[in-house]
Design a protein around this motif. Structure first.
Motif, PDB file in Angstrom:
ATOM      1  N   ASP A  25       0.811  -1.222   0.000  1.00  0.00           N
ATOM      2  CA  ASP A  25       0.000   0.000   0.000  1.00  0.00           C
ATOM      3  C   ASP A  25       0.847   1.276   0.000  1.00  0.00           C
ATOM      4  N   GLY A  26       1.870   1.322  -0.831  1.00  0.00           N
ATOM      5  CA  GLY A  26       2.700   2.518  -0.941  1.00  0.00           C
ATOM      6  C   GLY A  26       3.694   2.709   0.185  1.00  0.00           C
ATOM      7  N   LEU A  27       3.830   1.705   1.049  1.00  0.00           N
ATOM      8  CA  LEU A  27       4.797   1.773   2.151  1.00  0.00           C
ATOM      9  C   LEU A  27       5.920   0.769   1.928  1.00  0.00           C
ATOM     10  N   ILE A  28       7.106   1.174   2.296  1.00  0.00           N
ATOM     11  CA  ILE A  28       8.282   0.311   2.289  1.00  0.00           C
ATOM     12  C   ILE A  28       8.600   0.026   3.747  1.00  0.00           C
ATOM     13  N   ARG A  29       8.696  -1.252   4.086  1.00  0.00           N
ATOM     14  CA  ARG A  29       9.051  -1.631   5.462  1.00  0.00           C
ATOM     15  C   ARG A  29      10.382  -2.380   5.430  1.00  0.00           C
ATOM     16  N   PRO A  30      11.462  -1.708   5.872  1.00  0.00           N
ATOM     17  CA  PRO A  30      12.762  -2.378   5.909  1.00  0.00           C
ATOM     18  C   PRO A  30      12.794  -3.446   7.003  1.00  0.00           C
ATOM     19  N   ARG A  31      13.477  -4.535   6.714  1.00  0.00           N
ATOM     20  CA  ARG A  31      13.737  -5.525   7.752  1.00  0.00           C
ATOM     21  C   ARG A  31      14.676  -4.845   8.731  1.00  0.00           C
ATOM     22  N   ARG A  32      14.316  -4.838   9.967  1.00  0.00           N
ATOM     23  CA  ARG A  32      15.085  -4.075  10.958  1.00  0.00           C
ATOM     24  C   ARG A  32      16.202  -4.910  11.538  1.00  0.00           C
ATOM     25  N   GLY A  33      17.290  -4.239  11.890  1.00  0.00           N
ATOM     26  CA  GLY A  33      18.356  -4.937  12.579  1.00  0.00           C
ATOM     27  C   GLY A  33      19.752  -4.571  12.137  1.00  0.00           C
ATOM     28  N   ALA A  34      19.958  -4.183  10.890  1.00  0.00           N
ATOM     29  CA  ALA A  34      21.291  -3.866  10.392  1.00  0.00           C
ATOM     30  C   ALA A  34      21.446  -2.355  10.281  1.00  0.00           C
ATOM     31  N   PHE A  35      21.705  -1.685  11.397  1.00  0.00           N
ATOM     32  CA  PHE A  35      21.808  -0.236  11.388  1.00  0.00           C
ATOM     33  C   PHE A  35      23.241   0.204  11.140  1.00  0.00           C
ATOM     34  N   VAL A  36      23.390   1.413  10.623  1.00  0.00           N
ATOM     35  CA  VAL A  36      24.712   1.989  10.396  1.00  0.00           C
ATOM     36  C   VAL A  36      25.289   2.406  11.738  1.00  0.00           C
ATOM     37  N   SER A  37      26.511   1.956  12.017  1.00  0.00           N
ATOM     38  CA  SER A  37      27.223   2.393  13.209  1.00  0.00           C
ATOM     39  C   SER A  37      27.965   3.680  12.865  1.00  0.00           C
ATOM     40  N   PHE A  38      27.562   4.778  13.483  1.00  0.00           N
ATOM     41  CA  PHE A  38      28.199   6.052  13.177  1.00  0.00           C
ATOM     42  C   PHE A  38      29.639   6.084  13.679  1.00  0.00           C
ATOM     43  N   GLU A  39      29.978   5.233  14.632  1.00  0.00           N
ATOM     44  CA  GLU A  39      31.338   5.203  15.151  1.00  0.00           C
ATOM     45  C   GLU A  39      32.295   4.485  14.194  1.00  0.00           C
ATOM     46  N   SER A  40      31.832   3.411  13.550  1.00  0.00           N
ATOM     47  CA  SER A  40      32.744   2.624  12.710  1.00  0.00           C
ATOM     48  C   SER A  40      32.418   2.631  11.221  1.00  0.00           C
ATOM     49  N   GLU A  41      31.174   2.934  10.839  1.00  0.00           N
ATOM     50  CA  GLU A  41      30.800   2.841   9.431  1.00  0.00           C
ATOM     51  C   GLU A  41      30.602   4.191   8.744  1.00  0.00           C
ATOM     52  N   VAL A  42      30.678   5.275   9.495  1.00  0.00           N
ATOM     53  CA  VAL A  42      30.614   6.606   8.898  1.00  0.00           C
ATOM     54  C   VAL A  42      31.963   7.276   9.137  1.00  0.00           C
ATOM     55  N   VAL A  43      32.598   7.655   8.038  1.00  0.00           N
ATOM     56  CA  VAL A  43      33.895   8.328   8.131  1.00  0.00           C
ATOM     57  C   VAL A  43      33.758   9.736   7.578  1.00  0.00           C
ATOM     58  N   THR A  44      34.571  10.629   8.089  1.00  0.00           N
ATOM     59  CA  THR A  44      34.575  11.999   7.587  1.00  0.00           C
ATOM     60  C   THR A  44      35.880  12.252   6.847  1.00  0.00           C
ATOM     61  N   LYS A  45      35.768  13.081   5.828  1.00  0.00           N
ATOM     62  CA  LYS A  45      36.937  13.481   5.047  1.00  0.00           C
ATOM     63  C   LYS A  45      36.851  14.985   4.839  1.00  0.00           C
ATOM     64  N   GLU A  46      38.006  15.619   4.915  1.00  0.00           N
ATOM     65  CA  GLU A  46      38.085  17.056   4.673  1.00  0.00           C
ATOM     66  C   GLU A  46      38.345  17.290   3.189  1.00  0.00           C
ATOM     67  N   GLY A  47      37.724  18.333   2.652  1.00  0.00           N
ATOM     68  CA  GLY A  47      37.916  18.666   1.244  1.00  0.00           C
ATOM     69  C   GLY A  47      36.781  19.550   0.766  1.00  0.00           C
TER      70      GLY A  47
END
Length: 117
Positions: free
Chosen positions: A56-78
């Motif tokens: 019905d126009g909704l997307i329901r993600p299977r929950r459980g695999a979240f992004v870890s901001f400590e290890s999976e998000v990196v920052t770069k300067e530029g």
């Protein structure tokens, strides 16, 4: 360059929202591709793999695999442009997925793309 179908599926797999309107899911997938055929292929592939369900126009993600901001998000300067909003950035946030790195995003857009906001 990462495979956009794999990258899109991983983005949906790591989505923290309980449910999304189709338009909101497409908005996030547009950070991967603006090709409507690829977007449909990503949604179809994610559904076949059990990453999402569609109803019905909704997307329901299977929950459980979240992004870890400590290890999976990196920052770069530029000098970057945010893949979501197009704003100029001096610090880009990149999400590390198995299929490749996705970004750059600004600090608030990376949270929106992952469903934290």
């Amino acid at each position: 360059m990462s495979d956009p179908v794999e990258l899109g599926c991983e983005l949906l797999e790591h989505c923290e929202d309980e449910a999304l309107e189709l338009s909101a899911a497409v908005d996030r997938l547009e950070t991967v591709t603006t090709d409507p055929h690829l977007t449909r292929e990503i949604l179809d592939t994610a559904e076949k793999r059990g990453i999402i369900t569609r109803e019905d126009g909704l997307i329901r993600p299977r929950r459980g695999a979240f992004v870890s901001f400590e290890s999976e998000v990196v920052t770069k300067e530029g000098e970057f442009s945010c893949r979501r909003c197009g704003a100029g950035l001096s610090t880009g946030h990149f999400i590390r997925f198995e299929s490749g790195e996705h970004g750059p995003f600004g600090s608030s857009c990376v949270r929106k793309v992952t469903g934290r906001e």
